[in-house]
Design a protein around this motif. Structure first.
Motif, mmCIF file in Angstrom:
data_model
loop_
_atom_site.group_PDB
_atom_site.id
_atom_site.type_symbol
_atom_site.label_atom_id
_atom_site.label_comp_id
_atom_site.label_asym_id
_atom_site.label_seq_id
_atom_site.Cartn_x
_atom_site.Cartn_y
_atom_site.Cartn_z
ATOM 1 N N VAL A 50 47.567 46.913 30.852
ATOM 2 C CA VAL A 50 46.591 47.977 31.145
ATOM 3 C C VAL A 50 45.599 48.120 30.001
ATOM 4 C CG1 VAL A 50 46.336 50.454 31.519
ATOM 5 C CG2 VAL A 50 48.153 49.198 32.677
ATOM 6 N N PHE A 51 46.118 48.064 28.766
ATOM 7 C CA PHE A 51 45.247 48.143 27.596
ATOM 8 C C PHE A 51 44.228 47.001 27.622
ATOM 9 C CE2 PHE A 51 44.429 46.620 23.242
ATOM 10 C CZ PHE A 51 43.721 47.708 22.780
ATOM 11 N N GLY A 52 44.705 45.799 27.989
ATOM 12 C CA GLY A 52 43.824 44.635 28.051
ATOM 13 C C GLY A 52 42.724 44.813 29.077
ATOM 14 N N ILE A 53 43.094 45.338 30.240
ATOM 15 C CA ILE A 53 42.102 45.560 31.291
ATOM 16 C C ILE A 53 41.025 46.526 30.818
ATOM 17 C CG2 ILE A 53 41.773 46.681 33.536
ATOM 18 C CD1 ILE A 53 44.293 45.394 34.463
ATOM 19 N N TYR A 54 41.491 47.577 30.105
ATOM 20 C CA TYR A 54 40.552 48.579 29.599
ATOM 21 C C TYR A 54 39.678 47.988 28.498
ATOM 22 C CZ TYR A 54 39.147 52.402 26.543
ATOM 23 O OH TYR A 54 38.447 53.235 25.722
ATOM 24 N N LYS A 55 40.324 47.280 27.562
ATOM 25 C CA LYS A 55 39.641 46.765 26.374
ATOM 26 C C LYS A 55 38.640 45.663 26.739
ATOM 27 C CE LYS A 55 39.400 45.837 21.858
ATOM 28 N NZ LYS A 55 38.774 46.755 20.944
ATOM 29 N N LEU A 56 39.031 44.794 27.659
ATOM 30 C CA LEU A 56 38.179 43.655 28.000
ATOM 31 C C LEU A 56 37.265 43.948 29.192
ATOM 32 C CD1 LEU A 56 40.777 40.788 27.488
ATOM 33 C CD2 LEU A 56 39.153 41.702 25.862
ATOM 34 N N GLU A 57 37.217 45.210 29.582
ATOM 35 C CA GLU A 57 36.284 45.660 30.624
ATOM 36 C C GLU A 57 36.396 44.873 31.920
ATOM 37 O OE1 GLU A 57 32.588 45.406 28.626
ATOM 38 O OE2 GLU A 57 33.153 46.918 27.161
ATOM 39 N N MET A 58 37.625 44.780 32.412
ATOM 40 C CA MET A 58 37.837 44.128 33.709
ATOM 41 C C MET A 58 37.720 45.182 34.811
ATOM 42 S SD MET A 58 40.998 41.505 33.301
ATOM 43 C CE MET A 58 41.031 40.974 35.004
ATOM 44 N N THR A 59 36.513 45.645 35.032
ATOM 45 C CA THR A 59 36.366 46.696 36.032
ATOM 46 C C THR A 59 36.323 46.104 37.428
ATOM 47 O OG1 THR A 59 33.991 46.572 35.862
ATOM 48 C CG2 THR A 59 35.083 48.193 34.472
ATOM 49 N N PHE A 60 36.692 46.935 38.379
ATOM 50 C CA PHE A 60 36.717 46.486 39.765
ATOM 51 C C PHE A 60 35.318 46.099 40.233
ATOM 52 C CE2 PHE A 60 37.026 47.095 44.376
ATOM 53 C CZ PHE A 60 38.103 46.261 44.617
ATOM 54 N N ALA A 61 34.318 46.887 39.783
ATOM 55 C CA ALA A 61 32.933 46.619 40.192
ATOM 56 C C ALA A 61 32.509 45.217 39.736
ATOM 57 C CB ALA A 61 32.005 47.671 39.612
ATOM 58 N N ARG A 62 32.857 44.891 38.484
ATOM 59 C CA ARG A 62 32.474 43.575 37.963
ATOM 60 C C ARG A 62 33.153 42.459 38.738
ATOM 61 N NH1 ARG A 62 32.746 42.165 31.789
ATOM 62 N NH2 ARG A 62 31.779 40.263 32.549
ATOM 63 N N LEU A 63 34.448 42.678 39.030
ATOM 64 C CA LEU A 63 35.190 41.658 39.779
ATOM 65 C C LEU A 63 34.567 41.450 41.147
ATOM 66 C CD1 LEU A 63 38.952 42.330 39.065
ATOM 67 C CD2 LEU A 63 37.733 40.193 38.759
ATOM 68 N N TRP A 64 34.291 42.557 41.822
ATOM 69 C CA TRP A 64 33.770 42.496 43.183
ATOM 70 C C TRP A 64 32.388 41.838 43.204
ATOM 71 C CZ3 TRP A 64 36.000 42.282 47.501
ATOM 72 C CH2 TRP A 64 35.315 42.542 48.705
ATOM 73 N N GLY A 65 31.515 42.312 42.301
ATOM 74 C CA GLY A 65 30.173 41.740 42.226
ATOM 75 C C GLY A 65 30.216 40.255 41.897
#
Lengths: 138, 279
Positions: A50-65
């Motif tokens: 979870v920390f990694g997802i937050y730190k490395l900015e793996m947002t859902f919007a970015r993934l989807w786009g």
């Protein structure tokens, strides 16, 4: 399990499940009793994730786009088309060159590794070899 | 009898010589295709050693060891980047291992009866692992823009392919009796996996996943070359800009980190393998 001819489930007053629970107590205890360490490691792993997802900015919007963009790129990439026979030859030669590099790299590395393998081998094994073949000299 | 022996030996010998001849031809051909020239190698080897020499000297000409503080002047920034690299490797490994975990049961002939599903899953895993992660990263950088995200996805896909194959091999080698037992008591597919397969394969799976993490740390440190995050981008930058001492500092940092990770995971893996032998 002394008397196998009588099914204990049939003769006992207890409900079958209760009987099983008593006979095989170790299988019925809550799973966390034996696995506190494993649960701790699991929680830690999830926390780091979870920390990694937050730190490395793996947002859902970015993934989807990004997936949309990726779809467009893949559509543009298909079907494979090298444009002309001349370009095809260039690409084929590049493949050949890759194979050549792989062969020469592997072969020269193997030649270099061959003597190193003997030096890297632990003394214990060398002694075993000695005991079979007499003294080895390196 | 002796004749037959001599013939067999002669045949073996001829095969060996033929093989060596073929290898020699291939080597010469490769040397020609890859434009190998020993004179050039001899001439340029000095350039290589002088580069090595230069990266171990500071700007003022003294060896790097003389002033470690100056050598590692950017250690705070670099350590943060190294941490980012490790985090990328971790996320990529975890995502990939999860995908591999789901797919490996579908790719195992002993658990999946449908030949079509097994075939399709195996080809999918093959595709995932034959395309190098750097190529995936290059394409993903275009789609997802610069940063660690494309790197993580590239690592995850490659990891899913590589681990999926290894996991499937482990699953295909299990003892099927517990599976039969679970089926006999009326267990469904999920029960089969959870109570019959998983206890047999868990330690092996964990061991392979750790090995993959090791490999991914190395992979993640060069993904930055194509703009996919991590320490690689900075490394490429200092190489291109001829900041010699920084090159060696970053290399030392990466190598030290990889060595530590290797040592730690190796110990854990040996313990895990011991666990399996005991059970």
């Amino acid at each position: 399990m002394s008397d196998l001819t009588v099914n204990p489930l049939a003769t006992s007053d207890l409900a079958p499940r209760e009987l099983l629970r008593r006979r095989y107590a170790s299988h019925f205890k809550p799973f966390y009793q034996d696995n506190l360490m494993a649960i701790f490691i699991g929680l830690l792993a999830v926390a780091v994730f979870v920390f990694g997802i937050y730190k490395l900015e793996m947002t859902f919007a970015r993934l989807w786009g990004g997936l949309g963009e990726l779809g467009k790129i893949v559509v543009l990439m298909l079907p494979p088309n090298p444009e002309s026979w001349a370009m095809t030859k260039v690409y084929l030669y590049a493949v050949l060159e890759t194979l050549a590099i792989a062969l020469l790299g592997t072969l020269s590395a193997a030649l270099a590794a061959f003597p190193l393998g003997f030096f890297g081998c632990s003394q214990h094994h060398l002694q075993q070899v000695d005991s079979i073949y007499g003294e080895t000299q390196f | 009898m002796e004749m037959a022996y001599a013939q067999a030996v002669a045949l073996k010998r001829r095969q060996l010589w033929l093989g060596l001849l073929l290898l020699a031809v291939l080597v010469l051909l490769s040397g020609h295709v890859a434009e190998i020239s020993f004179s050039k190698l001899y001439q340029q080897i000095g350039g290589f050693s002088s580069y090595i020499d230069r990266i171990f000297h500071l700007e003022n000409g003294r060896p790097v060891i003389s002033d470690p503080a100056e050598w590692f002047w950017g250690w705070k920034k670099w350590l943060a980047l190294m941490g980012e690299t490790l985090l990328m490797a971790y996320l990529g490994t975890l995502l990939g291992a999860t995908a591999a975990f789901v797919l490996c049961f579908l790719a195992s002939q002993n658990l999946t009866k449908s030949k079509g599903v097994v075939f399709f899953t195996r080809r999918l895993l093959e595709f995932c692992r034959t395309v190098p992660e750097l190529v995936f990263a290059l394409i993903f950088v275009v789609a997802f823009s610069l940063g660690p995200l494309p790197g993580i996805l590239a690592l995850a896909i490659h990891t899913a392919g590589a681990l999926g194959k290894l996991f499937a091999e482990v699953v295909e080698n299990i003892d099927m009796k517990p599976v039969d037992g679970v089926v006999a008591t009326g267990g469904n597919w999920f029960h089969k996996i959870r109570f019959a397969v998983l206890p047999q394969v868990a330690s092996n799976f964990a061991s392979y996943a750790l090995l993959r993490f090791e490999i991914n740390v190395r992979g993640a440190s060069v993904l930055g070359f194509v703009g996919a995050g991590g320490i690689g981008q900075t490394l490429l930058e200092v190489i291109r800009k001829f900041y010699y001492a920084d090159v060696s500092a970053l290399l030392v940092m990466i190598i030290a980190t990889v060595m530590i990770i290797d040592a730690v995971t190796e110990r854990i893996r040996h313990k895990l393998i011991g666990l399996e032998a005991k059970s």
